[in-house]
Design a protein around this motif. Sequence first.
Motif, mmCIF file in Angstrom:
data_model
loop_
_atom_site.group_PDB
_atom_site.id
_atom_site.type_symbol
_atom_site.label_atom_id
_atom_site.label_comp_id
_atom_site.label_asym_id
_atom_site.label_seq_id
_atom_site.Cartn_x
_atom_site.Cartn_y
_atom_site.Cartn_z
ATOM 1 N N ALA A 116 -56.318 59.256 8.232
ATOM 2 C CA ALA A 116 -55.329 58.441 7.533
ATOM 3 C C ALA A 116 -54.167 59.292 7.035
ATOM 4 N N ARG A 117 -54.475 60.553 6.711
ATOM 5 C CA ARG A 117 -53.442 61.438 6.153
ATOM 6 C C ARG A 117 -52.444 61.917 7.204
ATOM 7 N N VAL A 118 -52.775 61.813 8.480
ATOM 8 C CA VAL A 118 -51.901 62.383 9.517
ATOM 9 C C VAL A 118 -51.367 61.329 10.480
ATOM 10 N N THR A 119 -51.649 60.052 10.217
ATOM 11 C CA THR A 119 -51.206 58.995 11.140
ATOM 12 C C THR A 119 -50.366 57.921 10.478
ATOM 13 N N ASP A 120 -50.331 57.857 9.164
ATOM 14 C CA ASP A 120 -49.656 56.776 8.434
ATOM 15 C C ASP A 120 -50.276 55.414 8.750
ATOM 16 N N CYS A 121 -51.543 55.410 9.189
ATOM 17 C CA CYS A 121 -52.266 54.172 9.434
ATOM 18 C C CYS A 121 -53.277 53.967 8.315
ATOM 19 N N GLY A 122 -53.414 52.744 7.866
ATOM 20 C CA GLY A 122 -54.288 52.474 6.740
ATOM 21 C C GLY A 122 -55.720 52.160 7.097
ATOM 22 N N SER A 123 -55.992 51.949 8.388
ATOM 23 C CA SER A 123 -57.342 51.573 8.813
ATOM 24 C C SER A 123 -57.525 51.931 10.273
ATOM 25 N N LEU A 124 -58.769 51.935 10.715
ATOM 26 C CA LEU A 124 -59.053 52.199 12.121
ATOM 27 C C LEU A 124 -58.486 51.096 13.003
ATOM 28 N N ALA A 125 -58.540 49.847 12.532
ATOM 29 C CA ALA A 125 -57.963 48.745 13.310
ATOM 30 C C ALA A 125 -56.475 48.963 13.534
ATOM 31 N N GLU A 126 -55.781 49.396 12.492
ATOM 32 C CA GLU A 126 -54.349 49.673 12.630
ATOM 33 C C GLU A 126 -54.116 50.859 13.570
ATOM 34 N N TRP B 56 -51.966 59.269 21.386
ATOM 35 C CA TRP B 56 -51.856 60.729 21.262
ATOM 36 C C TRP B 56 -52.944 61.293 20.352
ATOM 37 N N ARG B 57 -54.088 60.618 20.308
ATOM 38 C CA ARG B 57 -55.130 60.984 19.340
ATOM 39 C C ARG B 57 -55.664 62.405 19.534
ATOM 40 N N TYR B 58 -55.654 62.903 20.777
ATOM 41 C CA TYR B 58 -56.164 64.260 21.007
ATOM 42 C C TYR B 58 -55.147 65.329 20.610
ATOM 43 N N ASP B 59 -53.918 64.905 20.361
ATOM 44 C CA ASP B 59 -52.860 65.862 20.024
ATOM 45 C C ASP B 59 -52.424 65.763 18.563
ATOM 46 N N LEU B 60 -53.154 65.003 17.762
ATOM 47 C CA LEU B 60 -52.771 64.857 16.363
ATOM 48 C C LEU B 60 -52.869 66.197 15.632
ATOM 49 N N PRO B 61 -51.896 66.507 14.805
ATOM 50 C CA PRO B 61 -51.933 67.773 14.050
ATOM 51 C C PRO B 61 -52.853 67.632 12.829
ATOM 52 N N ASP B 62 -54.159 67.605 13.083
ATOM 53 C CA ASP B 62 -55.102 67.300 12.010
ATOM 54 C C ASP B 62 -55.814 68.538 11.462
ATOM 55 N N ALA B 63 -55.315 69.709 11.784
ATOM 56 C CA ALA B 63 -55.981 70.930 11.318
ATOM 57 C C ALA B 63 -56.020 71.000 9.795
ATOM 58 N N ASP B 64 -54.994 70.451 9.152
ATOM 59 C CA ASP B 64 -54.925 70.512 7.692
ATOM 60 C C ASP B 64 -55.376 69.199 7.039
ATOM 61 N N LEU C 133 -55.693 38.014 20.971
ATOM 62 C CA LEU C 133 -56.502 39.145 20.532
ATOM 63 C C LEU C 133 -55.591 40.154 19.841
ATOM 64 N N VAL C 134 -56.085 40.738 18.740
ATOM 65 C CA VAL C 134 -55.283 41.695 17.980
ATOM 66 C C VAL C 134 -56.055 43.002 17.852
ATOM 67 N N PRO C 135 -55.366 44.113 17.576
ATOM 68 C CA PRO C 135 -56.063 45.388 17.429
ATOM 69 C C PRO C 135 -57.166 45.305 16.380
ATOM 70 N N GLY C 136 -58.340 45.815 16.756
ATOM 71 C CA GLY C 136 -59.488 45.786 15.865
ATOM 72 C C GLY C 136 -60.396 44.598 16.051
ATOM 73 N N ASP C 137 -59.990 43.620 16.833
ATOM 74 C CA ASP C 137 -60.907 42.523 17.155
ATOM 75 C C ASP C 137 -62.125 43.098 17.867
ATOM 76 N N VAL C 138 -63.256 42.446 17.665
ATOM 77 C CA VAL C 138 -64.526 42.916 18.217
ATOM 78 C C VAL C 138 -65.106 41.828 19.122
ATOM 79 N N SER D 65 -51.877 51.398 17.326
ATOM 80 C CA SER D 65 -50.634 52.130 17.112
ATOM 81 C C SER D 65 -50.344 53.118 18.237
ATOM 82 N N SER D 66 -49.113 53.623 18.258
ATOM 83 C CA SER D 66 -48.750 54.643 19.250
ATOM 84 C C SER D 66 -49.502 55.944 18.996
ATOM 85 N N ALA D 67 -49.916 56.173 17.747
ATOM 86 C CA ALA D 67 -50.651 57.395 17.426
ATOM 87 C C ALA D 67 -51.982 57.459 18.165
ATOM 88 N N PHE D 68 -52.573 56.304 18.453
ATOM 89 C CA PHE D 68 -53.862 56.283 19.143
ATOM 90 C C PHE D 68 -53.730 56.882 20.546
#
Length: 286
Positions: A26-36, A45-53, A238-243, A40-43
């Motif tokens: 949540a701290r590196v994507t500006d997304c509030g939930s997994l569904a969001e 690029w999920r393997y390239d997220l700068p999440d080291a910190d 259907l919307v993102p996060g639907d199951v 999102s476009s961040a998904f």
Amino acid sequence: MKLVSFVHAGTESFGRIDGDTVVDLARVTDCGSLAEFVGSSAFEWRYDLPDADAPRFALSEVELLPVIPRPEKIVCVVRNYMDHHQEVLAAGMQRELSEFPPLFLRVWRSQTGPGQPIIRPNASETLDWEGELAVIIGQGGRNIPQEKAWDHVAGYSCYNDASVREWQFHAKQIAAGKNFESTGAFGPWMVTADEIEPGQTLTIETRLNGEVVQSSDTSHMIFSIPQLIEYASTVFTLVPGDVIATGTPAGVGWSRKPQLFMKPGDICEVEIEGIGTLSNPIEGQQ
């Protein structure tokens, strides 16, 4: 990649599993939930997220939630495995194969997370297991054709569509028995779609107190995942996060002679190849 929703120190978030830790995305994507996030476009690029910190927590320090805690829709499929359909007929129920996918909806409050209790309600003792493959929608849409359906799948998880059989059979519409609170177990995480080939046959096994009660695979599905996505998206957007809980194979407790149901003190596990194991204790309603 394995993604989870979790609570740490009273704060709900989501992240990726890294060994025995979870990285707070949540701290590196500006997304509030997994569904969001999965929509999102961040998904992409999920393997390239700068999440080291990014904050990192031990799995033992967090409470894992249902993979998508509050999906807009939980679309469930009735009798979508041929072996389950046949056992239902053998148990004396008169049911014809449907020309179209028979659907019903769960509400999000009926869910419970991995390791959290499935609650047997005071209203009935007929709490049955249903191990299922869950599909999580990433890219939403309406009127999605089968040939494009896989593009709309963000990932997969395990689902225990536990059913209060007595209430399920109160009427032809079965939703009453499928929506008691804390009966739909969902987890332990979402495995992203790139980890599993589209249409790959996956083994499914459900165990009650260590004893195998369901053992099958997804090749027995009557309606495929693309068919389910096409049909459901014709009815509603259907919307993102639907199951989509894709149905259960043979081996449910209702069809046994004598019948067998889950009771307080039991442990029920659903294991799906390539995904993992969802484990839940059974408790009585307080």
